[in-house]
Design a protein around this motif. Structure first.
Motif, mmCIF file in Angstrom:
data_model
loop_
_atom_site.group_PDB
_atom_site.id
_atom_site.type_symbol
_atom_site.label_atom_id
_atom_site.label_comp_id
_atom_site.label_asym_id
_atom_site.label_seq_id
_atom_site.Cartn_x
_atom_site.Cartn_y
_atom_site.Cartn_z
ATOM 1 N N VAL A 1 40.531 34.345 42.958
ATOM 2 C CA VAL A 1 41.288 34.033 41.740
ATOM 3 C C VAL A 1 41.056 35.072 40.651
ATOM 4 N N VAL A 2 39.798 35.533 40.487
ATOM 5 C CA VAL A 2 39.487 36.392 39.343
ATOM 6 C C VAL A 2 39.751 37.873 39.595
ATOM 7 N N GLN A 3 39.774 38.293 40.852
ATOM 8 C CA GLN A 3 39.897 39.729 41.112
ATOM 9 C C GLN A 3 41.241 40.341 40.694
ATOM 10 N N PRO A 4 42.358 39.588 40.662
ATOM 11 C CA PRO A 4 43.610 40.200 40.132
ATOM 12 C C PRO A 4 43.676 40.184 38.601
ATOM 13 N N TRP A 5 42.531 40.327 37.910
ATOM 14 C CA TRP A 5 42.533 40.196 36.452
ATOM 15 C C TRP A 5 43.426 41.243 35.775
ATOM 16 N N ARG A 6 43.617 42.386 36.405
ATOM 17 C CA ARG A 6 44.500 43.399 35.812
ATOM 18 C C ARG A 6 45.935 42.879 35.725
ATOM 19 N N GLY B 1 42.875 36.331 31.807
ATOM 20 C CA GLY B 1 42.584 37.697 32.204
ATOM 21 C C GLY B 1 41.221 38.162 31.727
ATOM 22 N N LEU B 2 40.879 37.856 30.474
ATOM 23 C CA LEU B 2 39.587 38.269 29.934
ATOM 24 C C LEU B 2 38.441 37.553 30.642
ATOM 25 N N ALA B 3 38.598 36.243 30.867
ATOM 26 C CA ALA B 3 37.554 35.487 31.573
ATOM 27 C C ALA B 3 37.391 36.002 33.009
ATOM 28 N N SER B 4 38.525 36.262 33.671
ATOM 29 C CA SER B 4 38.470 36.757 35.047
ATOM 30 C C SER B 4 37.819 38.128 35.111
ATOM 31 N N THR B 5 38.104 38.956 34.123
ATOM 32 C CA THR B 5 37.503 40.287 34.079
ATOM 33 C C THR B 5 35.986 40.190 34.042
ATOM 34 N N TRP B 6 35.484 39.330 33.169
ATOM 35 C CA TRP B 6 34.026 39.208 33.031
ATOM 36 C C TRP B 6 33.402 38.644 34.303
ATOM 37 N N VAL B 7 33.989 37.602 34.855
ATOM 38 C CA VAL B 7 33.424 36.979 36.061
ATOM 39 C C VAL B 7 33.431 37.968 37.229
ATOM 40 N N ASP B 8 34.516 38.702 37.384
ATOM 41 C CA ASP B 8 34.599 39.652 38.489
ATOM 42 C C ASP B 8 33.575 40.765 38.337
ATOM 43 N N GLU B 9 33.485 41.339 37.143
ATOM 44 C CA GLU B 9 32.623 42.496 36.947
ATOM 45 C C GLU B 9 31.146 42.136 36.881
ATOM 46 N N ASN B 10 30.816 40.917 36.461
ATOM 47 C CA ASN B 10 29.410 40.563 36.242
ATOM 48 C C ASN B 10 28.857 39.536 37.217
ATOM 49 N N PHE B 11 29.710 38.978 38.058
ATOM 50 C CA PHE B 11 29.217 37.957 38.983
ATOM 51 C C PHE B 11 29.676 38.233 40.415
ATOM 52 N N VAL C 1 48.240 42.473 32.382
ATOM 53 C CA VAL C 1 49.566 43.094 32.305
ATOM 54 C C VAL C 1 50.621 42.031 32.007
ATOM 55 N N ALA C 2 50.518 40.885 32.688
ATOM 56 C CA ALA C 2 51.466 39.797 32.447
ATOM 57 C C ALA C 2 51.368 39.306 31.006
ATOM 58 N N ALA C 3 50.151 39.230 30.482
ATOM 59 C CA ALA C 3 49.972 38.807 29.094
ATOM 60 C C ALA C 3 50.650 39.785 28.137
ATOM 61 N N ALA C 4 50.504 41.079 28.402
ATOM 62 C CA ALA C 4 51.122 42.088 27.540
ATOM 63 C C ALA C 4 52.647 42.000 27.597
#
Length: 280
Positions: free
Chosen positions: A170-175, A20-30, A179-182
């Protein structure tokens, strides 16, 4: 049995957290154009990067405009001076931003047909910068300096459209990943026999994930150095972008480390306060 199930849930929670954290960064910054531009735009103010880009740009322009040899010897120093002046001009930041926007659009263009050659991973379109340089030189000489027909620079050699479109999906559903991790972490704590210990171990794992991100300042540029570009411009841009990306990931990892350490301390306190006590 409860301990085994709790441990498996905790491991899945940590894996989903990392994803989730990796996907968040890739989505928001790339993947997102605004993030990509914000990440790479400060390179316009990096004197070292712009000096290297200017040198590489001079080689690219003089090697592809097709001027006669006699005129080329005269124009090359002018292009070199113009390139340096352009990168220091007030108009350059806007031109660099336009370059990044065009590059992002090309990078995430449609996937090629099977009959078409596979394009590069990342495409840098230097058209706005090249036009600024050639217009500057041409205005000084009173003649028109031809612009290279192709001002794009490919970085890497694997299919960009299909691959990066897949990465974006793959990365855009990072939320959902977070949530699944929590949820998994909560289940791991609820099921565990020693809930404080489980929370502490989860916190330690999250801090470890953050530590890996902190080390990105070093391993991202190193990894980028192993990716072949097509020419000097590609290498210069990839190195500069990777350095910025590594620093940004490291900065974003600090709150993750702090959050993990807080969970670790809370877990230890709970275990000491409410954990099973040995009989004297």
């Amino acid at each position: 049995m409860r301990t085994i199930i709790s441990a498996l849930l905790a491991l899945l929670a940590l894996a989903m957290t990392a994803a989730g954290l990796a996907s968040t960064w890739v989505d928001e910054n790339f993947v997102q154009e605004s993030g990509f531009v914000a990440l790479a735009a400060p390179l316009a103010d990096d004197a070292g990067f712009q000096a290297e880009l200017s040198d590489a740009l001079v080689e690219e322009v003089t090697g592809s405009v097709g001027l006669p040899e006699q005129l080329d010897a005269v124009v090359e120093p002018l292009i070199r001076d113009a390139a340096g002046a352009v990168t220091r001009s007030a108009a350059y930041p806007a031109t660099w931003t336009e370059t990044l926007e065009l590059s992002h659009a090309l990078t995430f263009a449609r996937a090629p047909d099977p009959s078409e050659p596979a394009p590069a991973i990342l495409v840098l379109d230097l058209g706005p910068v090249v036009h600024l340089v050639t217009d500057s030189v041409g205005g000084g000489l009173g003649l028109e300096i031809p612009v290279p027909s192709d001002t794009t620079v490919g970085i890497g050699s694997i299919e960009r459209g299909g691959l990066l479109s897949g990465i974006a999906d793959v990365v855009q559903p990072w939320r959902l990943y977070l949530v699944a991790a929590a949820v998994l972490a909560l289940l791991a704590v609820v099921i565990a026999r020693r809930r404080g210990t489980t929370l502490a171990l989860l916190g330690l794992g999250v801090a470890g994930i953050g530590l890996l991100g902190l080390l990105a300042r070093h391993w991202v540029p190193s990894l980028a150095g192993q990716t072949p570009g097509t020419n000097a411009i590609a290498d210069v841009f990839l190195t500069g972008l990777a350095t910025r990306a590594g620093a940004d990931i490291a900065s974003a990892s600090l709150p993750v480390i702090v959050g993990g350490l807080v969970a670790l301390v809370v877990g230890l306190v709970l275990q000491v306060a409410f954990g099973p006590r040995r009989r004297a």
